[in-house]
Design an enzyme around this catalytic site. Sequence first.
Site, PDB file in Angstrom:
ATOM      1  N   LEU A  64       7.221   4.482   4.636  1.00 51.68           N
ATOM      2  CA  LEU A  64       7.134   5.220   3.369  1.00 51.68           C
ATOM      3  C   LEU A  64       6.983   4.216   2.229  1.00 51.68           C
ATOM      4  CD1 LEU A  64       9.907   7.669   4.498  1.00 51.68           C
ATOM      5  CD2 LEU A  64       7.506   8.269   4.139  1.00 51.68           C
ATOM      6  N   PRO A  65       6.669   4.693   1.019  1.00 52.39           N
ATOM      7  CA  PRO A  65       6.379   3.725  -0.054  1.00 52.39           C
ATOM      8  C   PRO A  65       7.531   2.760  -0.349  1.00 52.39           C
ATOM      9  CG  PRO A  65       5.603   5.917  -0.663  1.00 52.39           C
ATOM     10  CD  PRO A  65       6.379   6.078   0.610  1.00 52.39           C
ATOM     11  N   LYS A 171       9.611 -10.134   3.478  1.00 52.91           N
ATOM     12  CA  LYS A 171       8.382  -9.398   3.142  1.00 52.91           C
ATOM     13  C   LYS A 171       8.170  -9.354   1.622  1.00 52.91           C
ATOM     14  CE  LYS A 171       4.908  -6.555   3.254  1.00 52.91           C
ATOM     15  NZ  LYS A 171       3.576  -6.948   3.693  1.00 52.91           N
ATOM     16  N   LYS A 240       5.803  -3.119  -6.608  1.00 50.32           N
ATOM     17  CA  LYS A 240       7.153  -2.849  -6.075  1.00 50.32           C
ATOM     18  C   LYS A 240       7.660  -4.058  -5.284  1.00 50.32           C
ATOM     19  CE  LYS A 240       6.859  -1.146  -2.168  1.00 50.32           C
ATOM     20  NZ  LYS A 240       6.681  -1.668  -0.811  1.00 50.32           N
TER      21      LYS A 240
HETATM   22  P1  NDP Z   1       0.498   5.082   1.258  1.00 45.30           P
HETATM   23  O1  NDP Z   1       0.682   5.283  -0.197  1.00 45.30           O
HETATM   24  O2  NDP Z   1      -0.862   5.029   1.830  1.00 45.30           O
HETATM   25  O3  NDP Z   1       1.287   6.231   2.065  1.00 45.30           O
HETATM   26  C1  NDP Z   1       2.580   6.591   1.719  1.00 45.30           C
HETATM   27  C2  NDP Z   1       3.155   7.520   2.762  1.00 45.30           C
HETATM   28  O4  NDP Z   1       4.441   7.941   2.326  1.00 45.30           O
HETATM   29  C3  NDP Z   1       2.335   8.809   2.948  1.00 45.30           C
HETATM   30  O5  NDP Z   1       2.514   9.245   4.270  1.00 45.30           O
HETATM   31  C4  NDP Z   1       3.016   9.749   1.959  1.00 45.30           C
HETATM   32  O6  NDP Z   1       2.842  11.113   2.276  1.00 45.30           O
HETATM   33  C5  NDP Z   1       4.447   9.364   2.153  1.00 45.30           C
HETATM   34  N1  NDP Z   1       5.289   9.724   1.014  1.00 45.30           N
HETATM   35  C6  NDP Z   1       5.142   9.347  -0.273  1.00 45.30           C
HETATM   36  N2  NDP Z   1       6.144   9.849  -1.030  1.00 45.30           N
HETATM   37  C7  NDP Z   1       6.922  10.570  -0.180  1.00 45.30           C
HETATM   38  C8  NDP Z   1       8.118  11.330  -0.354  1.00 45.30           C
HETATM   39  N3  NDP Z   1       8.698  11.459  -1.547  1.00 45.30           N
HETATM   40  N4  NDP Z   1       8.644  11.936   0.722  1.00 45.30           N
HETATM   41  C9  NDP Z   1       8.063  11.826   1.944  1.00 45.30           C
HETATM   42  N5  NDP Z   1       6.941  11.118   2.182  1.00 45.30           N
HETATM   43  C10 NDP Z   1       6.393  10.493   1.117  1.00 45.30           C
HETATM   44  O7  NDP Z   1       1.349   3.786   1.609  1.00 45.30           O
HETATM   45  P2  NDP Z   1       1.069   2.710   2.786  1.00 45.30           P
HETATM   46  O8  NDP Z   1       0.960   3.410   4.079  1.00 45.30           O
HETATM   47  O9  NDP Z   1       0.005   1.791   2.349  1.00 45.30           O
HETATM   48  O10 NDP Z   1       2.443   1.888   2.693  1.00 45.30           O
HETATM   49  C11 NDP Z   1       3.639   2.309   3.345  1.00 45.30           C
HETATM   50  C12 NDP Z   1       4.610   1.121   3.295  1.00 45.30           C
HETATM   51  O11 NDP Z   1       4.040   0.023   4.025  1.00 45.30           O
HETATM   52  C13 NDP Z   1       4.880   0.617   1.869  1.00 45.30           C
HETATM   53  O12 NDP Z   1       6.201   0.195   1.759  1.00 45.30           O
HETATM   54  C14 NDP Z   1       3.924  -0.563   1.739  1.00 45.30           C
HETATM   55  O13 NDP Z   1       4.365  -1.496   0.770  1.00 45.30           O
HETATM   56  C15 NDP Z   1       3.926  -1.099   3.160  1.00 45.30           C
HETATM   57  N6  NDP Z   1       2.739  -1.880   3.556  1.00 45.30           N
HETATM   58  C16 NDP Z   1       1.451  -1.411   3.328  1.00 45.30           C
HETATM   59  C17 NDP Z   1       0.361  -2.175   3.713  1.00 45.30           C
HETATM   60  C18 NDP Z   1      -1.063  -1.724   3.490  1.00 45.30           C
HETATM   61  O14 NDP Z   1      -1.978  -2.542   3.722  1.00 45.30           O
HETATM   62  N7  NDP Z   1      -1.340  -0.492   3.081  1.00 45.30           N
HETATM   63  C19 NDP Z   1       0.535  -3.485   4.354  1.00 45.30           C
HETATM   64  C20 NDP Z   1       1.912  -3.838   4.619  1.00 45.30           C
HETATM   65  C21 NDP Z   1       2.950  -3.072   4.207  1.00 45.30           C
HETATM   66  P3  NDP Z   1       1.576  11.945   1.735  1.00 45.30           P
HETATM   67  O15 NDP Z   1       0.520  11.791   2.793  1.00 45.30           O
HETATM   68  O16 NDP Z   1       2.098  13.326   1.627  1.00 45.30           O
HETATM   69  O17 NDP Z   1       1.172  11.367   0.409  1.00 45.30           O
END
Ligand code: NDP
Length: 296
Positions: A64-65, A171, A240
């Site tokens: 999650l974020p 991280k 963040k």
């Molecule tokens: P995204 O913004 O693409 O996705 C976020 C996810 O969290 C979605 O599934 C979203 O659901 C869900 N979400 C957001 N708010 C809520 C909430 N209030 N309740 C429940 N679910 C929620 O993020 P990423 O997948 O890119 O990143 C996820 C984590 O991984 C973060 O901590 C990021 O820093 C880390 N990360 C990301 C990388 C990347 O390259 N993208 C690389 C390494 C780490 P919905 O589909 O409904 O919006």
Amino acid sequence: MRVSFLGLGAIGAPIASHLAGPHQLTVWNRTRAKAEAFAAAHPAKAAATPREAATGAEVLLTCLPTSAEVEQVLFGPDGAATALAQGTLVIDSTSGDPASSRRIAARLATQGVAFVDAPVSGGVSLAEKGELTVMLGGDAAAVERARPVVALYGKKKVVHIGPVGAGHAVKGVNNALLAANILSASEGITALVKAGVAPRVAVETINASSGASFVTQTLVPDRVLTGAYPRSFRLALLDKDCGIALDLVREMGISGPVLAAVKGRMAELRALLGEEEDYMAPFRQAERDSGVKIRG
Ligand code: NDP
């Protein structure tokens, strides 16, 4: 094993894809259509709530974020924790913050559930190949249980850093260094181009010299020089991460003026560009501000 995965975002979905098949996978996503699309494309079931996903799970992963959303899906209404059986393992692949992780781990421990923080590095394309680096924080027994699960997508490196929160700390610092490279490279390369140096010549010369980094060697050639600018990782999430690193620096009593400046600039860009822009947007912003194009 019965494995459940909460959060099919940009990096969550490709991580989860490596668990479907080797394990009996159940997925949940806030926007349900994504969970259903995932279940249609992989051997997996879609659950309607985090609680439903957690029912019967032996291992539960979250992606999650921030740690705030992890706390919400675990302990909020219809939260997963109410359905987690004693002996379950929670693996948090969010890039979360160490203090929240310690709090989450302590709360889960009261119901006999183990917690490991397991943030990843490598980005979406390496996630698709299962070639991420995974940074584990937790006690030795929980980490040993997490290893075979994270190994399915952590083919680059899986490392036990230390106790709960230690993975998130590394991280955070890693991504603050990434942000520092993006910001400094965007400023320096833009200046070189404005001074009349061809963009590719500038980048290739730096890449044969001591200023080279993952940003100049991979991200700039693939995304900036081509003008492709795909969206794979939100700038808001990188901001963040810079905050997590800066909190650590301050907690340790280190003044950290450089990381403070990086965090300040990332926050400024986030306010200017919004929550949805990609993390390489500082280059496009530098192009707009300077009136030159970094292409070639
Ligand atoms: P995204 O913004 O693409 O996705 C976020 C996810 O969290 C979605 O599934 C979203 O659901 C869900 N979400 C957001 N708010 C809520 C909430 N209030 N309740 C429940 N679910 C929620 O993020 P990423 O997948 O890119 O990143 C996820 C984590 O991984 C973060 O901590 C990021 O820093 C880390 N990360 C990301 C990388 C990347 O390259 N993208 C690389 C390494 C780490 P919905 O589909 O409904 O919006």
